[in-house]
Scaffold this active site. Sequence first.
Site, short mmCIF file in Angstrom:
data_model
loop_
_atom_site.label_atom_id
_atom_site.label_comp_id
_atom_site.label_asym_id
_atom_site.label_seq_id
_atom_site.Cartn_x
_atom_site.Cartn_y
_atom_site.Cartn_z
N PHE A 225 12.00 22.67 -1.48
CA PHE A 225 10.94 22.94 -2.46
C PHE A 225 10.31 21.66 -2.99
O PHE A 225 9.77 21.65 -4.09
CB PHE A 225 11.49 23.81 -3.61
CG PHE A 225 12.12 25.09 -3.13
CD1 PHE A 225 11.35 26.08 -2.53
CD2 PHE A 225 13.49 25.28 -3.23
CE1 PHE A 225 11.94 27.25 -2.06
CE2 PHE A 225 14.09 26.45 -2.75
CZ PHE A 225 13.30 27.43 -2.17
N ARG A 307 -3.13 15.16 -6.64
CA ARG A 307 -3.34 16.57 -6.27
C ARG A 307 -3.73 17.40 -7.49
O ARG A 307 -4.50 18.36 -7.38
CB ARG A 307 -2.11 17.15 -5.57
CG ARG A 307 -2.32 18.56 -5.02
CD ARG A 307 -1.21 19.03 -4.10
NE ARG A 307 -1.30 18.46 -2.77
CZ ARG A 307 -2.04 18.95 -1.77
NH1 ARG A 307 -2.74 20.05 -1.94
NH2 ARG A 307 -2.08 18.35 -0.61
N ARG A 339 6.97 22.33 -5.05
CA ARG A 339 6.02 23.32 -4.54
C ARG A 339 4.71 23.39 -5.32
O ARG A 339 4.69 23.84 -6.47
CB ARG A 339 6.70 24.69 -4.54
CG ARG A 339 6.11 25.68 -3.56
CD ARG A 339 7.00 26.89 -3.49
NE ARG A 339 6.77 27.69 -2.29
CZ ARG A 339 7.59 28.66 -1.90
NH1 ARG A 339 8.66 28.95 -2.59
NH2 ARG A 339 7.33 29.35 -0.81
N PHE A 341 2.93 20.60 -6.00
CA PHE A 341 2.70 19.16 -6.07
C PHE A 341 1.59 18.79 -7.05
O PHE A 341 0.64 18.09 -6.72
CB PHE A 341 2.35 18.68 -4.65
CG PHE A 341 2.70 17.25 -4.33
CD1 PHE A 341 4.00 16.87 -4.11
CD2 PHE A 341 1.71 16.28 -4.20
CE1 PHE A 341 4.32 15.56 -3.77
CE2 PHE A 341 2.01 14.96 -3.87
CZ PHE A 341 3.32 14.60 -3.66
N ALA A 507 3.57 19.28 1.67
CA ALA A 507 2.13 19.57 1.59
C ALA A 507 1.78 20.83 2.40
O ALA A 507 0.63 20.97 2.84
CB ALA A 507 1.30 18.37 2.03
N GLU A 708 3.02 26.49 -0.01
CA GLU A 708 2.85 26.28 -1.45
C GLU A 708 1.82 27.19 -2.14
O GLU A 708 2.05 27.61 -3.28
CB GLU A 708 2.44 24.82 -1.72
CG GLU A 708 3.49 23.81 -1.34
CD GLU A 708 2.92 22.41 -1.32
OE1 GLU A 708 2.16 22.10 -0.38
OE2 GLU A 708 3.19 21.64 -2.25
N1 MTE Z 1 10.49 28.03 1.57
C1 MTE Z 1 11.83 27.98 1.58
N2 MTE Z 1 12.51 29.07 1.96
N3 MTE Z 1 12.50 26.85 1.23
C2 MTE Z 1 11.84 25.71 0.83
O1 MTE Z 1 12.47 24.71 0.52
N4 MTE Z 1 9.64 24.66 0.40
C3 MTE Z 1 8.24 24.89 0.06
C4 MTE Z 1 7.60 25.85 1.07
N5 MTE Z 1 8.41 27.01 1.23
C5 MTE Z 1 10.40 25.75 0.79
C6 MTE Z 1 9.77 26.95 1.20
C7 MTE Z 1 7.45 23.66 0.03
S1 MTE Z 1 7.44 22.74 -1.38
C8 MTE Z 1 6.68 23.27 1.10
S2 MTE Z 1 5.71 21.89 1.02
C9 MTE Z 1 6.68 24.02 2.35
O2 MTE Z 1 7.53 25.16 2.31
C10 MTE Z 1 7.12 23.07 3.47
O3 MTE Z 1 7.22 23.70 4.69
P1 MTE Z 1 5.96 23.98 5.66
O4 MTE Z 1 5.05 22.82 5.53
O5 MTE Z 1 6.58 24.11 6.96
O6 MTE Z 1 5.35 25.24 5.13
N1 HPA Z 2 1.83 16.85 -0.86
C1 HPA Z 2 3.17 16.77 -0.71
N2 HPA Z 2 3.79 15.65 -0.52
C2 HPA Z 2 3.08 14.53 -0.48
C3 HPA Z 2 1.70 14.54 -0.63
C4 HPA Z 2 1.03 15.77 -0.83
O1 HPA Z 2 -0.20 15.86 -0.99
N3 HPA Z 2 1.27 13.26 -0.56
C5 HPA Z 2 2.39 12.52 -0.37
N4 HPA Z 2 3.47 13.27 -0.32
MO1 MOS Z 3 6.34 20.53 -0.88
S1 MOS Z 3 6.25 20.09 -2.88
O1 MOS Z 3 4.97 19.50 -0.53
O2 MOS Z 3 7.71 19.64 -0.39
#
Ligand code: MTE
Ligand code: HPA
Ligand code: MOS
Length: 760
Positions: A225, A307, A339, A341, A507, A708
């Site tokens: 997250f 952001r 999540r 950001f 992101a 997110e």
């Molecule tokens: N979903 C689960 N089950 N666990 C997680 O830790 N992280 C969230 C989101 N969904 C998360 C989640 C966050 S903060 C991000 S940025 C995205 O998943 C990252 O994964 P993705 O870029 O593959 O979607």
């Molecule tokens: N989102 C998440 N993580 C990051 C970002 C962003 O925009 N920029 C740098 N780390």
């Molecule tokens: Mo998600 S806050 O960009 O790991």
Amino acid sequence: MTDRGHASAVAHVTGEALFVHDQAQRDGNALYGWPVQAAHAHARVLHIDEGPALALPGVRAVLTAADVPGTNWIGPARHDEALFPDEVQYHGQPVCWVLADDEATARAGAAAVRIDCEVLPALRSLDAAIAAGSFHTAPQAIAAGDVAAALAAAPHRFAGELRLPAQEHFYLETQAAYVRPDGEGGYHVLAATQHPAETQATVAHVLGLPAHRVTVEVVRIGGGFGGKESQASGVAAVAAVGCARTGRPVAIRLDRQRDATITGKRHPFLAKWRAGAGPDGRLVAFDVELCGDGGSSLDLSKAILARALFHVDGAYAVPALRVVGRVARTNLPSNTAFRGFGAPQAAAVAEEVQDHVARALGLPPETVRERNLYRPGDRTHYGQPVRDAERIGRIWRELLASSRFAERRAAIAAWNGAHAHHKRGIAITPVKFGIGFTTTFLNQAGAHVLVYRDGSVLGRHGGTEMGQGLHTKILAVAARTLGVPESGVRIVSTRTDQVPNTSATAASSGSDLNGAAVAAAARELRQRLLPHAAALLGCAPEAVEFAAGSALGAGRAVPFAAVVEAAFLARTSLAATGFHATPGLHFDAAAGRGEPFGYFVFGAAVSEVEVDGCTGQHRLLAVDVLHDVGDSLAPAIDRGQIEGGFVQGVGWLTCEEVRFGPAGELLTRNASTYKLPGIGECPAGFRVATLERATEPGAVFGSKAVGEPPFLLALSVREALRDAVAAFRGPGPVALDCPATPEAVYWAIHGRPDAEPPAD
Ligand code: MTE
Ligand code: HPA
Ligand code: MOS
């Protein structure tokens, strides 16, 4: 698209899925580390007495700065965090670490270490930092139009202040790392990190080694997250120092209390705003000041603030908008990615303003929101065209209709008229979320795909699996590109010695970036296989198609494995790397102009609540969501992301409360004192639909990021609560604290008797 569920679903449920600590326990010969935490928010370390700890049987070492072979300074953007500090920056900061044969002994050892400190003055709140002029960054600003003039000319002017709260990540797997010597002068780091390349670089710097001596591997993460984007690296670095010092494998796994008191949270924000509107509620000017509490070090706070600046418009067009932001420095754990950001905090301000303007003018909030929505042709305050803005209006209209909003609004009014002590409220809020790292160079990913002689396929990419289903989606991408069944593909752990220099899985870009990289590698392999398939089929290479495990052409089919074998015998490389860099991104921070995002994700939610006026307690009766995921790569997973993101947002906005005591000590450090959303906070009725006709042209198989943006849908719950409070109070703006706990809702209804002075 794949219709399967999460590739690890069964292993998660049966407990067979291996996490970092499971691996250490299986191996059975690791030393375990435990932190000795500071008891002051700001203090100079005068002396560490390790003696009593070392006297305990089973304690093997007390790690201090003297054990660091390389640099003691870490941090993702600015190296301003001492791994072993001589000046404590927050209550609970690890000062040194005890290594022992087992965790219980390490813990007893940590309790026995005595630290002498000279206590220094501390900044224990955002307000205290602002008053003291304590900041990590200079102000950042984005402006469009002449805000001062537009405000002065506006028919109606409004102003307000909003505080957005912190949030604990509460991932199920706490921070963990397991470091082994590789026997060749290098180290293998098994870590729960969203950013393996950064963890690798951190370990290498701390050990004073070149990166090629450190391999970071991530099998899976038990939830990140954002909390493991930067802050997983410190734990890995300490374990690596322990491994270098003792020559033994070292495992660290924080317990919940250690995790909560050491790691940072979602940034609290203070927002001060002024807005100008016409009599119809249309905004003509919006002027906002944001201040995020970065905590003790910079971490990712600057990018998080950026952001926030990019999302303070919400999904609304304002001709004159100015936003200025700054990151404050406090003596609290360093706040970090979570999540959204920074976007959730900013979008909350946007919704606050919409509601305020509507109620001040006596208009229905949904009418004012609708009038202000972005429309085709609009640009954001930083100059990026809102491509596909028609989707905002389409989602809005479709959701109003499918949720029977107007009908329910009338029914709620009637219900409220008949109930004196309970009131219901309803609200619809839109989402617009920019996809891509705002730091342009991070928008890159690598992968490689191997095909074995039997036709089975192995893929590896730079993204990490944290439960969000990335590997499941990537599996679908590889299978579809090569025309083989998903059972013929395996996606394996993320390793820095296989795919180098990758960005964090963050992101929401994991599947966009890594999916495109895997697709590129798979396309390359398909190209190499084509002539061999054509020869076997007796047709031209252009006529060959790969599908369902076969090569098809000239009305015939040969198995994929037969094509692979033919290519192999003809001495063809069956390993390919793939790379992706999102095209067209640019942003000039000094000018506050550019196109930092590849595209926007849109959505909207309708929430209906019921509030008990005597207690402020509330129930979430029903939620309707319409969300844009493009052409989904995995509908079941996307649905899980929408529901999970929504509920996590509900937690932030209505029940979770991070509290610190007078010494800067975290009071809410476990599930007993930190109210997470449970089944009782989930909507009684939860209808989730995804937008039809939503192909995203530039992205992998037309899909859109999903991780997110759904978090922001939960703002509809806060606005629905405000609607219910308004039903108690009557016309006019409603001040509602965030999170809208029962207490906050109670005071919003009845008015605080007397505002207490702040603790600091
Ligand atoms: N979903 C689960 N089950 N666990 C997680 O830790 N992280 C969230 C989101 N969904 C998360 C989640 C966050 S903060 C991000 S940025 C995205 O998943 C990252 O994964 P993705 O870029 O593959 O979607
Ligand atoms: N989102 C998440 N993580 C990051 C970002 C962003 O925009 N920029 C740098 N780390
Ligand atoms: Mo998600 S806050 O960009 O790991």
